[in-house]
Every structure is written in C-alpha cells, then in structure tokens.
Design a protein around this motif. Structure first.
Motif, PDB file in Angstrom:
ATOM      1  N   HIS A 114      71.703 -37.321  24.075  1.00 27.07           N
ATOM      2  CA  HIS A 114      72.567 -37.226  25.247  1.00 27.07           C
ATOM      3  C   HIS A 114      73.735 -36.280  24.954  1.00 27.07           C
ATOM      4  CE1 HIS A 114      74.552 -40.624  23.029  1.00 27.07           C
ATOM      5  NE2 HIS A 114      75.636 -39.998  23.419  1.00 27.07           N
ATOM      6  N   GLY A 115      74.544 -36.010  25.970  1.00 29.46           N
ATOM      7  CA  GLY A 115      75.595 -35.012  25.843  1.00 29.46           C
ATOM      8  C   GLY A 115      76.668 -35.387  24.837  1.00 29.46           C
ATOM      9  N   ARG A 116      76.954 -34.465  23.950  1.00 29.47           N
ATOM     10  CA  ARG A 116      78.010 -34.655  22.952  1.00 29.47           C
ATOM     11  C   ARG A 116      78.763 -33.351  22.757  1.00 29.47           C
ATOM     12  NH1 ARG A 116      73.577 -37.316  20.485  1.00 29.47           N
ATOM     13  NH2 ARG A 116      73.887 -39.550  20.122  1.00 29.47           N
ATOM     14  N   GLY A 117      80.047 -33.485  22.389  1.00 30.55           N
ATOM     15  CA  GLY A 117      80.850 -32.320  22.076  1.00 30.55           C
ATOM     16  C   GLY A 117      81.649 -31.814  23.255  1.00 30.55           C
ATOM     17  N   ILE A 118      82.304 -30.696  23.062  1.00 24.90           N
ATOM     18  CA  ILE A 118      83.210 -30.149  24.058  1.00 24.90           C
ATOM     19  C   ILE A 118      82.484 -29.719  25.315  1.00 24.90           C
ATOM     20  CG2 ILE A 118      84.757 -28.200  24.528  1.00 24.90           C
ATOM     21  CD1 ILE A 118      85.725 -28.458  21.620  1.00 24.90           C
ATOM     22  N   PHE A 119      81.350 -29.017  25.149  1.00 23.96           N
ATOM     23  CA  PHE A 119      80.591 -28.555  26.300  1.00 23.96           C
ATOM     24  C   PHE A 119      79.281 -29.323  26.475  1.00 23.96           C
ATOM     25  CE2 PHE A 119      82.805 -24.208  25.715  1.00 23.96           C
ATOM     26  CZ  PHE A 119      83.853 -24.609  26.514  1.00 23.96           C
ATOM     27  N   GLN A 120      79.230 -30.538  25.936  1.00 23.12           N
ATOM     28  CA  GLN A 120      78.139 -31.478  26.180  1.00 23.12           C
ATOM     29  C   GLN A 120      76.759 -30.909  25.832  1.00 23.12           C
ATOM     30  OE1 GLN A 120      78.601 -34.974  27.789  1.00 23.12           O
ATOM     31  NE2 GLN A 120      80.374 -34.389  26.583  1.00 23.12           N
ATOM     32  N   LEU A 121      76.533 -30.715  24.540  1.00 24.31           N
ATOM     33  CA  LEU A 121      75.203 -30.345  24.057  1.00 24.31           C
ATOM     34  C   LEU A 121      74.227 -31.462  24.413  1.00 24.31           C
ATOM     35  CD1 LEU A 121      73.720 -28.169  22.309  1.00 24.31           C
ATOM     36  CD2 LEU A 121      74.149 -29.675  20.343  1.00 24.31           C
ATOM     37  N   THR A 122      73.133 -31.129  25.090  1.00 25.79           N
ATOM     38  CA  THR A 122      72.216 -32.134  25.615  1.00 25.79           C
ATOM     39  C   THR A 122      70.767 -31.705  25.402  1.00 25.79           C
ATOM     40  OG1 THR A 122      73.818 -32.647  27.364  1.00 25.79           O
ATOM     41  CG2 THR A 122      71.588 -33.484  27.660  1.00 25.79           C
ATOM     42  N   GLY A 123      69.930 -32.637  24.924  1.00 27.17           N
ATOM     43  CA  GLY A 123      68.500 -32.396  24.797  1.00 27.17           C
ATOM     44  C   GLY A 123      68.083 -31.989  23.395  1.00 27.17           C
ATOM     45  N   ARG A 124      66.925 -32.508  22.966  1.00 25.80           N
ATOM     46  CA  ARG A 124      66.437 -32.236  21.614  1.00 25.80           C
ATOM     47  C   ARG A 124      66.355 -30.740  21.319  1.00 25.80           C
ATOM     48  NH1 ARG A 124      63.093 -34.532  17.542  1.00 25.80           N
ATOM     49  NH2 ARG A 124      62.815 -36.511  18.656  1.00 25.80           N
ATOM     50  N   ALA A 125      65.801 -29.969  22.257  1.00 27.26           N
ATOM     51  CA  ALA A 125      65.620 -28.538  22.026  1.00 27.26           C
ATOM     52  C   ALA A 125      66.952 -27.839  21.798  1.00 27.26           C
ATOM     53  CB  ALA A 125      64.885 -27.898  23.197  1.00 27.26           C
ATOM     54  N   ASN A 126      67.974 -28.237  22.537  1.00 27.52           N
ATOM     55  CA  ASN A 126      69.294 -27.617  22.380  1.00 27.52           C
ATOM     56  C   ASN A 126      69.959 -28.029  21.069  1.00 27.52           C
ATOM     57  OD1 ASN A 126      69.279 -26.129  24.817  1.00 27.52           O
ATOM     58  ND2 ASN A 126      69.753 -27.998  25.953  1.00 27.52           N
ATOM     59  N   TYR A 127      69.762 -29.288  20.674  1.00 26.82           N
ATOM     60  CA  TYR A 127      70.275 -29.717  19.375  1.00 26.82           C
ATOM     61  C   TYR A 127      69.588 -28.935  18.254  1.00 26.82           C
ATOM     62  CZ  TYR A 127      73.074 -33.757  20.904  1.00 26.82           C
ATOM     63  OH  TYR A 127      74.040 -34.569  21.455  1.00 26.82           O
ATOM     64  N   ARG A 128      68.268 -28.758  18.383  1.00 28.22           N
ATOM     65  CA  ARG A 128      67.522 -28.016  17.360  1.00 28.22           C
ATOM     66  C   ARG A 128      68.001 -26.570  17.293  1.00 28.22           C
ATOM     67  NH1 ARG A 128      62.575 -27.960  19.541  1.00 28.22           N
ATOM     68  NH2 ARG A 128      62.112 -30.021  18.680  1.00 28.22           N
ATOM     69  N   SER A 129      68.096 -25.919  18.454  1.00 27.08           N
ATOM     70  CA  SER A 129      68.488 -24.513  18.493  1.00 27.08           C
ATOM     71  C   SER A 129      69.903 -24.300  17.964  1.00 27.08           C
ATOM     72  CB  SER A 129      68.380 -23.995  19.932  1.00 27.08           C
ATOM     73  OG  SER A 129      68.840 -22.671  20.030  1.00 27.08           O
ATOM     74  N   MET A 130      70.837 -25.136  18.411  1.00 27.88           N
ATOM     75  CA  MET A 130      72.212 -24.991  17.953  1.00 27.88           C
ATOM     76  C   MET A 130      72.327 -25.324  16.475  1.00 27.88           C
ATOM     77  SD  MET A 130      75.224 -23.970  18.782  1.00 27.88           S
ATOM     78  CE  MET A 130      75.211 -23.916  20.584  1.00 27.88           C
ATOM     79  N   GLY A 131      71.564 -26.296  16.022  1.00 25.18           N
ATOM     80  CA  GLY A 131      71.568 -26.635  14.603  1.00 25.18           C
ATOM     81  C   GLY A 131      71.136 -25.469  13.744  1.00 25.18           C
TER      82      GLY A 131
END
Length: 204
Positions: A114-131
């Motif tokens: 679920h959304g976390r952080g300043i701009f609400q990182l959301t979704g497995r794919a986005n966590y993977r990509s940003m990681g």
C-alpha cells in the motif's frame, strides 16, 4: 531559528535559496517546523529537514520555485507530513489486490504494497522498480518506504524521473499536480499550501 530570521535567509530573486551561500539542513528543518510543526511530529521533521536539504540540493531541485512546488506537493500528499503511510487496514487495501497495473500478483499484495512515503509509493511493481533505482530492498521490505530519509530519496527520484522541474520552473501548479497525482485531485489544498510556503518565504 525564528521565523523572522528564516524569512531573512530566504529569497525569491530567481537564485537558489541560500544561507551564507548554502541552504543547510538547519534552515530546511526550521522551514518545515514553521509550516508543519503543528501537524507533524518534531522528530520526523528533524529527520526530513537534513535529508531534503541534502538530496534536493544534490539533485538540482534547488531554485525557489522548485523547492516551493516540491514542498507544497509533499505537504498535501502527507497532510503536512503527518502521514507517511496511506491510511486504512487490510480490508481497505484489498482494493489493490489483483491490480496488474500495480504488479500486485499475489494474495495480500494490496496490503503489503500500500501507499508509503512522501508521494505514496504503491504496488509491488513500483516498489520493485524504485528499489532497483535506489539500490534498496523495497520489494522485500516495503516498510522501508515509510522511513523519512528513504521516503525523501524515493520522492526525489520520482520527481526527477517525471521531469517535474520543468513544470515547477514554469510555476505551473496544475502541471506539477498532474505529474504527481495523475489528475488534479486536491488542487485547492495544494494551491493553499503553496501560498502558505510563499507567505512565509516573503513572496506573498
């Protein structure tokens, strides 16, 4: 640092914000506390100030317009830096389960990512990509995204990837908001927060 001293240390002359040549963490923290000290825990602002000053300066988000627009958007998304996580529980976050566009392919991914952080990182794919972008195990340990310093790293990377500086340079609030939000949700609050920053800055 009191508000009057803070105002003297800020300028809107089209140059980077400076305090003896550099806007340091003390000034950024003082700015955050003057604006959001009633909504956010002091300890959180103490952590965010140095991280924002260091990373935004290093990555060129460092003219008055860029700083003001970044902070206005960040303040809206976090309710004045009160919320570093999307509010809700497992039943609420279940709405994200099965969302292929978010890469949520396993049961419980909606809650886990679920959304976390300043701009609400959301979704497995986005966590993977940003990681991968930041060299952090965000997919394996998603709670890291809510850490104040990590959240700044994510927000700065997000801002740069979408070339939001160009919209900020044009003082285009609608354009900045669309880049952050995908639409114009909460535009009035974003405008109010931008005005509040500029009033303290001495631009109103």
């Amino acid at each position: 640092m009191d508000v009057k001293t803070l105002q003297r240390n800020l300028t809107l002359a089209g140059r980077p914000v400076t305090v003896d040549g550099v806007m340091g963490s003390q000034t950024m923290t003082a700015l955050l506390k003057a604006l959001y000290g009633r909504s956010a825990p002091a300890g959180r602002l103490d952590a965010l100030g140095p991280a924002l000053a260091t990373l935004m300066r290093a990555e060129g988000i460092w003219t008055p317009l860029r700083i003001q627009h970044f902070l206005a958007q960040a303040a809206h998304e976090t309710a004045g830096f009160l919320d570093m996580e999307e509010r809700g529980g497992p039943s609420y976050f279940a709405k994200y389960d099965g969302r292929a566009d978010l890469g949520n392919i396993r049961p419980g991914d909606g809650s886990r990512y679920h959304g976390r952080g300043i701009f609400q990182l959301t979704g497995r794919a986005n966590y993977r990509s940003m990681g991968r972008t930041l060299g952090l195990p965000l997919e394996e340990n998603p709670v890291l995204a809510a850490d104040p310093v990590v959240s700044v790293r994510i927000a700065v990377a997000y801002w740069l990837a979408r070339n939001i500086n160009a919209k900020a340079d044009a003082d285009d609030l609608d354009g900045v908001t669309r880049k952050i939000n995908g639409g114009l949700n909460g535009l009035a609050d974003r405008r109010d927060r931008l005005a509040a920053i500029r009033k303290l800055w001495g631009a109103a």
